[in-house]
Design a protein around this motif. Structure first.
Motif, PDB file in Angstrom:
ATOM      1  N   ARG A 268       0.666  -1.132  -0.163  1.00  0.00           N
ATOM      2  CA  ARG A 268       0.032  -0.119   0.002  1.00  0.00           C
ATOM      3  C   ARG A 268       0.883   1.134  -0.091  1.00  0.00           C
ATOM      4  NH1 ARG A 268      -4.370   1.224  -1.065  1.00  0.00           N
ATOM      5  NH2 ARG A 268      -3.958   2.902   0.341  1.00  0.00           N
TER       6      ARG A 268
ATOM      7  N   GLU B 112       2.082   1.520  -3.196  1.00  0.00           N
ATOM      8  CA  GLU B 112       0.833   2.244  -4.393  1.00  0.00           C
ATOM      9  C   GLU B 112       0.682   3.625  -4.135  1.00  0.00           C
ATOM     10  OE1 GLU B 112      -2.810   0.170  -4.328  1.00  0.00           O
ATOM     11  OE2 GLU B 112      -1.872  -1.673  -3.966  1.00  0.00           O
TER      12      GLU B 112
ATOM     13  N   ARG C  23      -6.108   0.930 -10.127  1.00  0.00           N
ATOM     14  CA  ARG C  23      -5.957   0.311  -8.913  1.00  0.00           C
ATOM     15  C   ARG C  23      -5.194  -1.243  -9.299  1.00  0.00           C
ATOM     16  NH1 ARG C  23      -8.346  -0.936  -3.922  1.00  0.00           N
ATOM     17  NH2 ARG C  23      -9.459  -2.662  -4.591  1.00  0.00           N
TER      18      ARG C  23
ATOM     19  N   ARG D 289      -1.818  -0.121 -10.552  1.00  0.00           N
ATOM     20  CA  ARG D 289      -0.893   0.387  -9.214  1.00  0.00           C
ATOM     21  C   ARG D 289      -0.508  -0.876  -8.424  1.00  0.00           C
ATOM     22  NH1 ARG D 289      -5.528   4.039  -7.055  1.00  0.00           N
ATOM     23  NH2 ARG D 289      -5.254   2.566  -5.377  1.00  0.00           N
ATOM     24  N   ARG D 290      -1.473  -1.840  -8.334  1.00  0.00           N
ATOM     25  CA  ARG D 290      -0.951  -2.999  -7.502  1.00  0.00           C
ATOM     26  C   ARG D 290       0.167  -3.757  -8.418  1.00  0.00           C
ATOM     27  NH1 ARG D 290      -4.682  -5.209  -3.246  1.00  0.00           N
ATOM     28  NH2 ARG D 290      -3.788  -3.167  -2.727  1.00  0.00           N
TER      29      ARG D 290
ATOM     30  N   ALA E  90       3.527  -1.637  -8.081  1.00  0.00           N
ATOM     31  CA  ALA E  90       4.073  -1.900  -6.725  1.00  0.00           C
ATOM     32  C   ALA E  90       4.606  -3.195  -6.335  1.00  0.00           C
ATOM     33  CB  ALA E  90       2.849  -1.558  -5.718  1.00  0.00           C
TER      34      ALA E  90
ATOM     35  N   ARG F 291       9.100   2.998  -3.242  1.00  0.00           N
ATOM     36  CA  ARG F 291       7.998   4.020  -3.461  1.00  0.00           C
ATOM     37  C   ARG F 291       8.426   5.353  -3.975  1.00  0.00           C
ATOM     38  NH1 ARG F 291       6.228   6.766   2.094  1.00  0.00           N
ATOM     39  NH2 ARG F 291       8.130   7.656   1.892  1.00  0.00           N
TER      40      ARG F 291
END
Ligand SMILES: Nc1ncnc2c1ncn2[C@@H]1O[C@H](COP(=O)(O)OP(=O)(O)OP(=O)(O)O)[C@@H](O)[C@H]1O
Ligand SMILES: [Mg+2]
Lengths: 229, 410
Positions: free
Chosen positions: A105, A108, A118, A121-122, A125, A157
């Motif tokens: 998270r 992400e 989403r 992103r997942r 990440a 990140r």
């Protein structure tokens, strides 16, 4: 070569009057796209101050700062958020992960503010965490990770948004030698792919690995040396 | 809000809440206590007001008032009378007092309203109500004398200028002096004060103690003239018989006024209007008290909510700094924190309402609580607003800082 960062007569003063601290005094720097810069200097010499201004986390007292030809002084709050989101990846000495939130998270999150879907992103990440060697720690929360692992999450990140430059303020300051090597290796790999990297360090070893070293003393640049590639 | 969708922000907010259960539960608890205490306190107050009202209704339901239609004949010099209506008369009163036709009526007294100005020395006062009546009025209207005595049937027959006055008028004319046996002038006539009635308090905007009561014969002779009377005050033999007594009143009045159906009646029969008014009065006092209690508990609850919101959001200033450093726009941060505050306030508010309603089912200190919808709504809305404001305000403050300032926040 294109210039990512141009700093002109940049000064930063904390406080006023008798208690004023001149953290930066008329600093001039230009950084090319794809460079690897190490910033060195004694404690209190103004390294973090410079880095925070470069990362648009803080504003200078005087002077100008252009990032990709944008005069930062002209940007409003919303545009600054876009610059931080699209152009800059920041790595802090103290990791600064969001507490009680899984590694996945955390990585992400910056993409969410770029409007990445989403699922995408997942995927990215997970990819970034795998790249920093944490494929098996994705669901762990920061307090369940070692310092080195937390810093690798922070690097994932920073790089996951593919920023123009990654700024790292003593990224290995809180880590042991083994972790330090891993983190440096990650930064170099990132740089090889074309990302500009600026790193603050106290360690000569780190500096030697950089293409360019800037030394600060009392808020002034006393040395700016570039090695041929 | 940039590119971040609202649904996404909802999800972030939910994560913010669920990732720190302790902080969230404390916040919800703060709101819950605020909301439920307002509901319970108001319900208890309401319950005791209802109890008082019921008690009053039990006390004196044997008082009946007959009024002429269209203002009941008005009063005094400014008498208004509908052309078709006969109006009430002394003869009606006498008929009502006939025990053979009205076994459930204890007594009936005529009332003639007048408007007079009374003077004592150089002090002058116009009582809110000046009545001419019979001695039985005092019992029928539950108006006992506190000081002095009543005037007598003899005074009525002799049309004497005597009066029993209320405490307000007594104060206006005599201040702290005793009014008993003093001679005042009313409508140009000399009137001797023989008694002062016990205080009844204020009914709505009318002061029940600003009155003068004189023999009806005197009022007719000296002030209002011999026209119709304004009202007839009837007392039933007991509370149980009040309905029967009212039926008897209706029957007698119909025959007196030659009325075939109630639709054409030129009079009205009312029960316990006085009592209901005094109970309205009592519950008004209680309502004010309740409002004060509710306001205080709302304030206390609000301060609780303010505290926990301020603390929990301020605690997260650093987190807000991180969000800004990784590119979160201010609007997205603010929306997330506002939604968090809203969810916590709603969760706390709803559970507070449920708890308040639950506890209000039991009798508290001998009072059966009566929940009022307005207290539930007020408590809910106020706590939600307080939560929103005091969750949103520190979040806005933190989101307005430069990222580095928020990150360095201790
Ligand atoms: N928020 C602040 N308020 C006042 N003075 C500050 C603040 N931040 C930094 N300074 C001062 O500015 C100067 C430069 O600080 P800076 O953090 O940039 O040093 P640094 O080179 O990063 O040191 P270190 O290696 O210890 O991290 C120091 O003298 C410091 O005391
Ligand atoms: Mg530093």
């Amino acid at each position: 070569m294109t210039t990512v960062v141009k700093v002109n007569n940049l000064s930063k003063t904390y406080g006023a009057g008798d208690t004023a601290v001149y953290a930066l005094k008329k600093v001039n720097i230009e950084i090319e796209q794809g460079d690897f810069v190490a910033i060195m200097g004694a404690s209190g010499s103004g390294k973090s101050t410079l880095m925070n201004i470069l990362g648009c986390l803080d504003a200078p007292t005087e002077g100008n700062y252009w990032i990709r030809n944008l005069d930062v002084a002209d940007l409003d709050e919303e545009q600054l958020a876009v610059v931080r989101s699209q152009l800059i990846g920041f790595v802090f000495q103290s990791f600064n992960l969001i507490p009680r939130t899984s590694a996945l998270r955390n990585v992400e999150l910056p993409m969410a503010y770029q409007g990445v879907s989403r699922a995408e992103r997942r995927r990215r990440a997970a990819e970034a965490l795998t790249a920093v060697g944490l494929a098996d720690r994705m669901e762990h929360q920061p307090h369940e990770l070692s310092g080195g692992q937390q810093q690798r999450v922070a690097i994932a990140r920073a790089l996951v948004t593919e920023p123009a430059m990654v700024l790292a303020d003593e990224p290995t300051g809180a880590l042991d030698t083994a972790s330090t090597h891993e983190i440096l290796e990650l930064l170099h790999e990132l740089n090889r792919k074309g990302t500009t990297v600026v790193v603050i360090t106290h360690e000569e070893e780190v500096a030697r690995a950089a293409r360019r070293v800037i030394r600060l003393r009392d808020g002034e640049i006393i040395e700016d040396r570039t090695w041929a590639a | 809000m940039g590119s971040l969708g609202l649904r996404e922000i909802w999800r972030f907010a939910w994560r913010g809440i669920s990732s720190n259960r302790m902080r969230s539960s404390l916040t919800i608890l703060g709101v819950l206590i605020g909301v439920s205490s307002v509901i319970i306190l108001t319900a208890v107050g309401n319950g005791s007001a209802t109890a008082v009202r019921q008690q009053i209704e039990k006390l004196g339901t044997n008082s009946i008032t007959v009024m002429g239609n269209g203002g009941g004949g008005g009063g005094g010099f400014s008498r208004t009378r509908s052309s078709t209506a006969k109006g009430l008369t002394i003869a009606d009163t006498t008929a009502l007092n006939n025990k053979d036709n009205a076994p459930h009526i204890k007594q009936a007294a005529p009332i003639l309203n007048a408007s007079v100005t009374c003077t004592y020395g150089n002090i002058s006062a116009t009582p809110g109500s000046a009545k001419g009546t019979w001695t039985s009025y005092f019992e029928a209207s539950n108006s006992p004398v506190d000081k002095g005595g009543y005037w007598t049937n003899d005074d009525v027959t002799q049309k004497r200028g005597v009066a029993v006055i209320g405490t307000t008028l007594a104060k206006n004319l005599f201040d702290t002096d005793s009014p008993i046996d003093k001679i005042i002038r009313c409508g140009g006539q000399s009137v001797t004060v023989v008694g002062v009635m016990k205080s009844k308090g204020t009914t709505g905007f009318q002061d029940s103690d600003d009155v003068i009561i004189m023999p009806i014969t005197f009022v007719q002779r000296a002030i209002a003239g011999y026209g119709n009377i304004s009202q007839i005050q009837v007392e039933s033999i007991d509370a149980k018989s009040t309905q029967l007594a009212m039926d008897e009143v209706t029957a007698i009045m119909n025959s007196q006024h030659k009325i075939k159906s109630t639709a054409t009646a030129d009079y009205r029969v009312l029960n316990q209007s006085d009592l209901l008014q005094s109970s309205t009065d009592t519950s008004k006092t209680l309502t004010v008290l309740l409002a004060a209690i509710a306001a205080i508990s709302l304030l206390v609850g609000g301060i609780g909510i303010t505290n926990i919101m301020l603390v929990s959001v301020t605690e997260r200033t650093r987190e807000i700094g991180i969000l800004k450093a990784i590119g979160a726009p201010k609007a997205a941060i603010l929306t997330q924190f506002l939604i968090e505050a809203m969810m916590l306030s709603l969760l706390g508010g709803i559970s507070g309402v449920l708890l308040g309603l639950g506890i209000s089912h039991f009798s508290i200190l001998g009072v059966v609580p009566v929940v009022s919808l307005s207290s539930v709504l007020t408590a809910f809305i106020v706590s939600a607003l307080v939560g929103l404001v005091f969750g949103g305000w520190p979040a806005n403050r933190a989101a307005s800082l430069r990222p580095i300032e928020a990150l360095r926040y201790e």
